[in-house]
Design an enzyme around this catalytic site. Structure first.
Site, PDB file in Angstrom:
ATOM      1  N   SER A 185      24.350 -19.410  27.294  1.00  0.00           N
ATOM      2  CA  SER A 185      25.193 -18.380  27.920  1.00  0.00           C
ATOM      3  C   SER A 185      24.379 -17.558  28.916  1.00  0.00           C
ATOM      4  O   SER A 185      23.189 -17.337  28.703  1.00  0.00           O
ATOM      5  CB  SER A 185      25.740 -17.417  26.864  1.00  0.00           C
ATOM      6  OG  SER A 185      24.738 -16.488  26.489  1.00  0.00           O
ATOM      7  N   ASP A 186      25.018 -17.113  30.000  1.00  0.00           N
ATOM      8  CA  ASP A 186      24.345 -16.089  30.796  1.00  0.00           C
ATOM      9  C   ASP A 186      24.223 -14.858  29.902  1.00  0.00           C
ATOM     10  O   ASP A 186      25.008 -14.659  28.969  1.00  0.00           O
ATOM     11  CB  ASP A 186      25.089 -15.778  32.093  1.00  0.00           C
ATOM     12  CG  ASP A 186      24.157 -15.088  33.095  1.00  0.00           C
ATOM     13  OD1 ASP A 186      23.050 -14.648  32.683  1.00  0.00           O
ATOM     14  OD2 ASP A 186      24.515 -14.965  34.282  1.00  0.00           O
ATOM     15  N   TRP A 187      23.225 -14.054  30.197  1.00  0.00           N
ATOM     16  CA  TRP A 187      22.842 -12.954  29.299  1.00  0.00           C
ATOM     17  C   TRP A 187      23.973 -11.929  29.167  1.00  0.00           C
ATOM     18  O   TRP A 187      24.282 -11.201  30.106  1.00  0.00           O
ATOM     19  CB  TRP A 187      21.565 -12.312  29.822  1.00  0.00           C
ATOM     20  CG  TRP A 187      20.289 -12.886  29.257  1.00  0.00           C
ATOM     21  CD1 TRP A 187      19.250 -12.168  28.731  1.00  0.00           C
ATOM     22  CD2 TRP A 187      19.903 -14.263  29.130  1.00  0.00           C
ATOM     23  NE1 TRP A 187      18.261 -13.019  28.272  1.00  0.00           N
ATOM     24  CE2 TRP A 187      18.632 -14.304  28.507  1.00  0.00           C
ATOM     25  CE3 TRP A 187      20.513 -15.478  29.445  1.00  0.00           C
ATOM     26  CZ2 TRP A 187      17.963 -15.493  28.210  1.00  0.00           C
ATOM     27  CZ3 TRP A 187      19.851 -16.667  29.158  1.00  0.00           C
ATOM     28  CH2 TRP A 187      18.592 -16.656  28.552  1.00  0.00           C
ATOM     29  N   GLY A 239      27.101 -12.868  28.406  1.00  0.00           N
ATOM     30  CA  GLY A 239      28.336 -13.479  28.904  1.00  0.00           C
ATOM     31  C   GLY A 239      29.300 -13.912  27.809  1.00  0.00           C
ATOM     32  O   GLY A 239      30.363 -14.453  28.103  1.00  0.00           O
TER      33      GLY A 239
END
Ligand code: BGC
Length: 739
Positions: free
Chosen positions: A266-268, A270
């Protein structure tokens, strides 16, 4: 040694002590001679539910846990994509204050794309992979391949331009070479993350044709040709689902249609929902804020969506372990490929070879946009008084811009590069010209520069003009910087114009001295209302550690510029399709009404002349591209057409030309662009030397995505091949038919 590495080493040591230390005596999952899929199954069946949960979410800002009991190590990630980020605290964004984490900053990915040279991507990937490896990282958070939809996107500098083919060709060698170091490339941000405004909430409404033809191809190439071991789903939403748990993007397309066997990270911050994350294809959760998007308790990793909440849902029967096991298999595959790969090289950091790679990539990516008169290359035999003007001549650009910010051993600014290059052959005088951003700090990394200035804007211009009147040549370094509102993550640009009154400075300099070169340092197109008044214009990008040296080599002609634009410079913002018919920034939804007509595809359709077109780039030498030959004029299914043309360097010095092949479909059941890039070749030629550019056309190059049939289709009929040196500079057209 990090905890996980220690445990792995000690497990192997004890196994080694209790019997002969032979691979054959190891349990299957620890035996590198066993097939990876068997090792995964062996490890999986040894793991408890809690151990499985622990490996799929973060345990610190940049790491996730291993399995202590089994000697399976942690996974360590790092930004990306231009160098290895300095170490932060375990659970804070503050610097860990290491003294040995300064890195080589490579040029921004826009510059890499501007080389139009996949060999440069390979060098980039190898060098940054070696640095990641040396710092014991398992996952490099990059490269980024989001398509340049609008010049207002603050993060375009981290991406590879507006064209899906160019981005695809350039991303593959980067990934392959990073991964040769036993470090996973994590390609980001999947997908449709084309603006920073409202990046956590905005819902992109895009048709399937644009999705498949424009926004997905580089990711697909990253997976299928590059063999990427990791993908980072984006913050934004698509079809109302956050990309980090998006059934369509992650399960249906990435893992389904493309057969991706790696991990989605995951993007941080997200991830927003446990059940969706469990069911919709997310494998690892990082950077979550434990209270929505604005607050995070300290060391609250158990509170992550994919931590205890997920475990509880399995325990109470709301979810099964089916999806969890798939995630764990992928994480184990990642660990076997990276952290537990004992055959990977050791890596290296800040070597002369890395600096050389950074310099060479920068030198090949710098684009000579305009060159009339005799300003460039600056001839040191005639130019004894060189005036350098502009804040970007003295400003470090490796600090700032968001997560790609770096701590470098050394960054040569343009002014330093020029002074070092010139030595005692000329006088170099500096004038500030304007004041932009005097700060220089990101997450505790300080540039250490004092850029304070007390003169008024009028005085700065007057001083620069007075100096320009006496100079033999004036070189202005301006453009954007890495501050919020410019080329920076988290926010988009505040204007298309050059900020800080730079237009006035440039106009005044142009009036004072006809020998003016403007170097635009940015990751984005900018408006240039003074374009007719300035004889030489160069696109300088954010070039990393070797910035000043690379620029000096091009300015003084030691390196002949050969970069070509990876995106269109529109004259004005309204000439860009997202601003003309689409939406930006959008409110809750952002409609990509322009569909497939992005960048030059729009300019072609509307017959808009660009300030500088996609693919454009000049040289200090001249080239002649001979009449192309075509192997045949009719293509059958399964067949191919070869186009060849001779390219001759007709000037007095070596140089490189990028020959571009575009193809247009004359008649089609669905709207198609006038032409689309389908091949390119960069030829390095000595003075007088000739080479041959060769392109192959198969049915694949003629296909479009039929959204009704949900498949790529080539329709029989007439096509045109364009041999060009930019989207606007077409030299030859050749017609052929598909039977
Ligand atoms: C960025 C990612 C980055 C991550 C970790 C996020 O804010 O969007 O690109 O890799 O932070 O720093």
């Amino acid at each position: 040694m990090k905890l996980g590495r220690f445990l792995l080493a000690s497990t192997l040591f004890f196994i080694g002590c209790s019997s002969t230390p032979r691979q054959a005596d190891l349990p299957v999952y620890l035996n590198e001679n066993e097939p990876i899929e068997e090792r995964i199954e062996d490890a999986l069946q040894r793991m408890t539910l809690r151990e499985k949960i622990d490996v799929i979410h973060a345990q610190s800002k940049f790491s996730s846990a291993g399995v202590e009991r089994l000697g399976i190590p942690e996974v360590w990630c790092t930004d990306g994509p231009h160098g290895i980020r300095p170490e932060v605290m375990w659970d804070e964004w503050d610097q860990a204050k290491w003294t040995n984490d300064s890195c080589t900053a490579f040029p921004a990915l826009t510059c890499l794309a501007a080389t139009w040279n996949p060999e440069m991507s390979a060098r980039y990937g190898m060098a940054i992979g070696e640095e990641a490896r040396y710092r014991e990282k398992d996952v490099l958070l990059g490269p980024g391949v989001n398509i340049y939809r609008t010049p207002m996107n603050g993060r375009n500098f981290e991406y590879m331009g507006e064209d899906p083919l160019l981005a695809s060709k350039m991303v593959v060698p980067y990934i392959q070479n990073v991964q040769k170091n036993g470090v996973a490339a994590c390609v980001k941000h999947f997908a449709l993350n084309n603006q920073e405004i409202e990046r956590h909430g905005v819902n992109v409404v895009v048709d399937d044709r644009a999705l498949y033809e424009i926004y997905l191809p580089a990711f697909k190439a990253a997976v299928q040709e590059g063999g990427a071991w990791a993908i980072m789903p984006a913050y934004n939403r698509y079809k109302e689902q956050h990309c980090c748990h998006n059934q369509y993007l992650l399960n249906d397309i990435l893992k389904g249609e493309w057969g991706f066997d790696g991990v989605t990270i995951s993007d941080w911050g997200g991830v927003h929902d446990t059940k969706q994350a469990a069911l919709h294809g997310l494998d690892m959760e990082f950077g979550s804020w434990t209270n929505g998007l604005n607050w995070g308790a300290s060391n609250a990793y158990d509170m992550y969506h994919m931590a205890v909440p997920y475990m509880k849902m399995i325990e109470n029967g709301e979810l099964t372990t089916k999806e969890l096991d798939d995630k764990v298999r992928r994480v184990l595959r990642l660990i076997f490929r990276t952290a537990m790969n004992t055959r990977k090289p050791f890596g290296s950091m800040n070597t002369e070879a890395h600096l050389q790679a950074a310099r060479d990539i920068a030198g090949e990516g710098i684009v000579l946009l305009k060159n009339e008169g005799d300003v460039l290359p600056v001839n040191l035999d005639n130019c004894k008084n060189i005036l350098v003007v502009g804040e970007n001549a003295i400003k470090m650009m490796t600090v700032g811009g968001g997560s790609s910010s770096l701590k470098v051993m050394k960054e040569y600014t343009p002014l330093e590069g020029i002074i070092n290059y010139v030595g005692d052959k000329a006088n170099v005088i500096y004038q500030r010209g304007y004041v932009g951003d005097v700060t220089g700090e990101y997450n505790g990394v300080k540039s250490g520069q004092d850029l304070s200035e007390s003169r008024t804007a009028e005085q700065l211009i007057a001083d620069a003009v007075a100096a320009a009147e006496k100079a033999d040549v004036v070189i202005f370094f301006g453009g954007l910087n890495k501050k919020e509102g410019q080329d920076c993550e988290g926010v988009d640009r505040s204007e298309y114009a050059l900020p800080y009154g730079q237009n006035e400075v440039i106009e005044a300099l142009a009036a004072a001295n006809k020998n003016l070169a403007v170097v635009n340092i940015s990751g984005n197109a900018v408006a240039m209302p003074w374009v007719e008044k300035v004889p030489s214009i160069m696109q300088g990008w954010f070039l990393g550690s070797e910035s000043g040296n690379a620029l000096a080599q091009v300015i003084f002609g030691e390196v002949n510029p050969s970069g070509h634009l990876p995106f269109t410079f529109p004259v004005k913002l309204e000439d860009n399709s997202a601003h003309s018919v689409g939406e930006w920034p959008g409110a809750r939804d952002v409609h990509y009404t322009e569909s497939i007509f992005v960048g030059y595809r729009w300019a072609d359709k509307e017959q808009l002349k660009a300030l500088f077109p996609f693919g454009h780039g000049l040289s200090y030498t001249t080239f002649e591209i001979g009449e192309p030959t075509m192997s045949k004029t009719s293509l059958k299914a399964g067949g191919k057409i070869t186009i060849k043309c001779e390219v001759r360097n007709t000037g007095k010095r070596e140089g490189a030309e990028v020959v571009q092949l575009y193809i247009g479909d004359k008649e089609s059941s669905l709207p198609r662009p006038v032409k689309e890039l389908k091949g390119f070749q960069k030829l390095h030629l000595a003075a007088g030397e000739s080479g041959v550019a060769e392109f192959t056309i198969t049915e694949d190059e003629l296909k479009f995505f039929d959204d009704k049939k949900h498949e790529w289709v080539a329709e029989a009929g007439e096509f045109t091949a364009y041999i060009a040196t930019s989207a606007e500079d077409v030299l030859y057209t050749l017609n052929f038919t598909l039977k």
